[in-house]
Design an enzyme around this catalytic site. Structure first.
Site, mmCIF file in Angstrom:
data_model
loop_
_atom_site.group_PDB
_atom_site.id
_atom_site.type_symbol
_atom_site.label_atom_id
_atom_site.label_comp_id
_atom_site.label_asym_id
_atom_site.label_seq_id
_atom_site.Cartn_x
_atom_site.Cartn_y
_atom_site.Cartn_z
ATOM 1 N N ARG A 76 -1.415 -6.787 4.198
ATOM 2 C CA ARG A 76 -0.418 -6.263 5.127
ATOM 3 C C ARG A 76 -0.846 -4.868 5.567
ATOM 4 O O ARG A 76 -1.031 -3.991 4.724
ATOM 5 C CB ARG A 76 0.961 -6.242 4.451
ATOM 6 N N HIS A 120 5.124 1.288 11.683
ATOM 7 C CA HIS A 120 5.290 1.916 10.368
ATOM 8 C C HIS A 120 5.294 3.436 10.596
ATOM 9 O O HIS A 120 4.423 4.157 10.135
ATOM 10 C CB HIS A 120 4.177 1.465 9.418
ATOM 11 N N GLU A 165 10.978 -0.723 7.444
ATOM 12 C CA GLU A 165 12.024 0.125 6.878
ATOM 13 C C GLU A 165 12.760 0.988 7.904
ATOM 14 O O GLU A 165 12.644 2.225 7.882
ATOM 15 C CB GLU A 165 11.437 1.028 5.792
ATOM 16 N N ASN A 291 11.120 -4.556 0.749
ATOM 17 C CA ASN A 291 10.406 -3.560 -0.050
ATOM 18 C C ASN A 291 11.349 -3.104 -1.146
ATOM 19 O O ASN A 291 12.465 -2.658 -0.863
ATOM 20 C CB ASN A 291 10.004 -2.349 0.803
ATOM 21 N N TYR A 293 11.602 -0.678 -4.607
ATOM 22 C CA TYR A 293 11.013 0.319 -5.498
ATOM 23 C C TYR A 293 11.935 0.681 -6.656
ATOM 24 O O TYR A 293 11.496 0.920 -7.761
ATOM 25 C CB TYR A 293 10.684 1.605 -4.714
ATOM 26 N N GLU A 353 6.559 -4.878 -0.185
ATOM 27 C CA GLU A 353 6.053 -3.693 -0.885
ATOM 28 C C GLU A 353 6.744 -3.614 -2.230
ATOM 29 O O GLU A 353 7.958 -3.811 -2.327
ATOM 30 C CB GLU A 353 6.368 -2.385 -0.142
HETATM 31 C C1 BGC Z 1 6.926 2.975 2.657
HETATM 32 C C2 BGC Z 1 5.529 3.425 2.360
HETATM 33 C C3 BGC Z 1 5.549 4.496 1.274
HETATM 34 C C4 BGC Z 1 6.177 3.907 0.032
HETATM 35 C C5 BGC Z 1 6.232 4.848 -1.148
HETATM 36 C C6 BGC Z 1 7.813 2.822 1.448
HETATM 37 O O1 BGC Z 1 9.087 3.300 1.729
HETATM 38 O O2 BGC Z 1 6.931 1.832 3.458
HETATM 39 O O3 BGC Z 1 4.934 3.878 3.536
HETATM 40 O O4 BGC Z 1 4.272 4.993 1.004
HETATM 41 O O5 BGC Z 1 7.498 3.528 0.316
HETATM 42 O O6 BGC Z 1 7.051 5.937 -0.893
#
Ligand code: BGC
Length: 456
Positions: A76, A120, A165, A291, A293, A353
Site C-alpha cells: 500500500r 495521504h 484518514e 487503521n 493503533y 495500517e
Molecule cells: C498515518 C501514517 C502515520 C501513522 C503513525 C497514521 O495515522 O496514516 O501516515 O505515519 O499513523 O502515526
C-alpha cells in the site's frame, strides 16, 4: 480455521508518498502543503522535512526487492497529487505519472498487488491557496485527479483508496494546526470534513464511470473510546469523542447521515448540507480500510477545546515511543472490527495500517536490529485480528505500518515505525527482527502466531 487465517487473506505493508519518497520537487513536481509546512520554522521536530525521507523516489527498485524478500503479497502506497498535477489541476507532469507507472509495473513483476491511496495528506499548495479542503470546488479537483490516475493505472492497480484518514486531515490540519496546512478553526474543520467526504463520493463515481478494473474503498483510522468512569459526564464525553472521531466519517459513508452529536459539538460552525450531498457521500464501496493503533480512555474535560473530552493515561499498560497517549491495547482492535460489523453490517474489511514506534537501536549492529517490542505488538494485534475473524468478521487482509522507518510528520525521523530500519546517514536498509518475524507470519499464513513463545 481455528488457528489459521482464511484462504486468500492478504499480507502487506504500507507507506505514504511524502513520508518515504523524498525529492518532492523532482522532475517537474509541484510543492505540496507538507513541503511548505515542514519548511516553515517551528512546525516539525528539529525542523525536519521530507526532502530526503527514504529516497524511495530513486530507490524504489531496491525497495520492491525488499518487499519480495519479506514475502509481501500487497504493497500500500500513496500517490503525491502534486507530482502528477503540479498545480493540482490542469497540466499533467508526465515524469510524475511515469514514476508511479514504473512502480506499479515493478510491483506486478514481483508478484505484489498494488494498493494505491489517492490522498495521504499532501495537497498541492496551488489548491491550498484557493482554500484547499475548505473550498467546495475541491470535490471536482479531486475527482479530476482521481480520474487521471484511474486512466493511467486502472488496468493494473488491485485496490484503490480515495482518502487516508480524513479525521487526521481535519483534526490535525484544520482544527489543531499540528499538521499542514496548520489552521485552527472549527469552521474550517467542519467544512473540510464535509468536502473530504463529498470528494470521496465524487471519486468513487468517477471510478465506476472509468474502465479501471480494481476495487475501491476508503481508509479511516478508528479508535475505540472507553469511558474513564461510569459518571454521566464521562459517558457523555466518551460518546462525543466517538462521534467526533469515528462515526463522523463512517455514519455518512455507510448510513447516509451525520451523527446527532456533531451539530451541537460544532455549534454555528456546523455546515449546511443537502440530501443530494449525503447521497453522494454514501456511494457503495467495495471495501473499508481500517487503521488501528490504539484506544482512547476518555473523561469529561471542560478545558479541552472544542470537544470537552480528553484522554486519561493508562499506566498499567505499555505505551509506544510516541508517549502515554499511544497505549498498546490489542483487544481494542478486536472490539473495533466487531463494532464496525455490528453498526454498519457486512462489508469486506482490511486493516490498512497497524504498527508501532519503539525505542529501536539507532543503528544496525552486525546486520541486525533487534526490536522485540514491535514483534510483540505485531503478534498480539494479529492475534486480536484473528479473534475477530473467528467471530465471523469478514477481514480480508492486513498491512503493517510501516515498511520503512520514515518521516513521521511533525515528529520527524526520530520516531521509527518501520519493519525495515533506514540508516539516516547512508539510507541503507536493514531488516529488523520484526521484518523476519512478519516474513514467518506470511510464510506460515499466520500459523506461527499460535505457537508457544517466550513472553517478553
Ligand atoms: C498515518 C501514517 C502515520 C501513522 C503513525 C497514521 O495515522 O496514516 O501516515 O505515519 O499513523 O502515526
Amino acid at each position: 480455521m481455528s488457528d489459521s487465517f482464511p484462504a486468500g487473506f492478504l499480507w502487506g505493508a504500507a507507506t505514504s508518498a511524502y513520508q518515504v519518497e523524498g525529492a518532492p520537487l523532482a522532475e517537474g513536481a509541484g510543492p505540496s502543503i507538507w513541503h511548505r509546512f515542514s519548511h516553515l520554522p517551528g512546525n516539525t521536530a528539529g525542523g525536519e522535512t521530507g526532502d530526503i525521507a527514504c529516497d524511495h523516489y530513486h530507490r524504489w527498485r531496491e525497495d520492491i526487492e525488499l518487499m519480495r524478500r519479506l514475502g509481501l503479497q500487497s504493497y500500500r502506497f500513496s500517490i503525491a497529487w502534486a507530482r502528477v498535477l503540479p498545480a493540482g489541476r490542469g497540466g499533467v507532469n508526465p515524469d510524475g505519472l511515469a514514476f508511479y507507472d514504473r512502480l506499479v509495473d515493478g510491483l506486478l513483476e514481483a508478484g505484489i498487488a498494488p494498493n494505491a491511496t489517492l490522498y495521504h495528506w499532501d495537497l498541492p499548495t496551488a489548491l491550498a491557496d484557493r482554500g484547499g479542503w475548505t473550498n467546495p470546488d475541491v470535490r471536482g479537483w479531486f475527482s479530476e485527479y482521481a480520474s487521471l490516475m484511474f486512466r493511467t493505472l486502472g488496468d493494473r492497480v488491485a485496490f484503490w483508496a480515495t482518502l487516508n484518514e480524513p479525521w487526521v486531515v481535519v483534526d490535525a490540519g484544520y482544527l489543531h494546526g499540528s499538521h499542514a496546512p496548520g489552521h485552527r478553526s472549527t469552521f474550517e474543520a467542519a467544512a473540510a470534513a464535509h468536502n473530504l467526504l463529498c470528494a470521496h463520493g465524487a471519486a468513487v463515481q468517477a471510478f465506476r464511470a472509468s474502465a479501471a478494473r480494481g476495487r475501491i474503498g476508503i481508509v479511516v483510522n478508528l479508535e475505540p473510546k472507553y469511558p474513564a468512569s461510569e459518571s454521566a459526564a464521562d459517558l457523555a464525553a466518551t460518546q462525543r469523542a466517538d462521534a467526533y472521531m469515528n462515526r463522523h466519517y463512517l455514519d455518512p459513508l455507510l448510513l447516509g447521515e451525520y451523527p446527532a452529536e456533531l451539530p451541537e459539538l460544532y455549534g454555528e460552525a456546523w455546515p449546511e448540507h443537502s440530501p443530494a450531498e449525503l447521497a453522494l457521500i454514501r456511494q457503495p464501496i467495495d471495501f473499508l480500510g481500517i487503521n488501528y493503533y490504539k484506544r482512547g480512555v476518555t473523561r469529561h474535560d471542560d478545558s479541552a477545546w472544542p470537544l470537552r473530552a480528553s484522554l486519561v493515561p493508562q499506566p498499567q499498560h505499555p505505551h509506544t515511543a510516541l508517549g502515554w497517549e499511544w497505549e498498546v491495547y490489542p483487544p481494542g482492535l478486536t472490539r473495533t472490527l466487531l463494532w464496525v460489523r455490528e453498526r454498519y453490517g457486512e462489508l469486506p474489511l482490511y486493516i490498512t495500517e497497524n504498527g508501532a514506534a519503539f525505542y529501536d537501536p539507532p543503528a544496525a549492529i552486525a546486520g541486525r536490529v533487534p526490536d522485540p517490542l514491535r514483534v510483540h505488538y505485531l503478534r498480539e494485534h494479529l492475534r486480536a485480528a484473528h479473534d475477530a475473524i473467528r467471530l465471523g468478521v469478514d477481514l480480508r487482509g492486513y498491512y503493517a505500518w510501516s515498511l520503512l522507518d520514515n518521516y513521521e510528520w511533525a515528529a520527524g525521523y526520530a520516531v521509527r515505525f518501520g519493519l525495515v530500519h533506514v540508516d539516516r546517514a547512508s539510507l541503507a536498509r536493514t531488516l529488523k527482527d520484526s521484518a523476519h518475524f512478519y516474513t514467518d507470519v506470511i510464510h506460515s499464513h499466520g500459523r506461527n502466531l499460535f505457537e508457544p513463545t517466550s513472553a517478553i
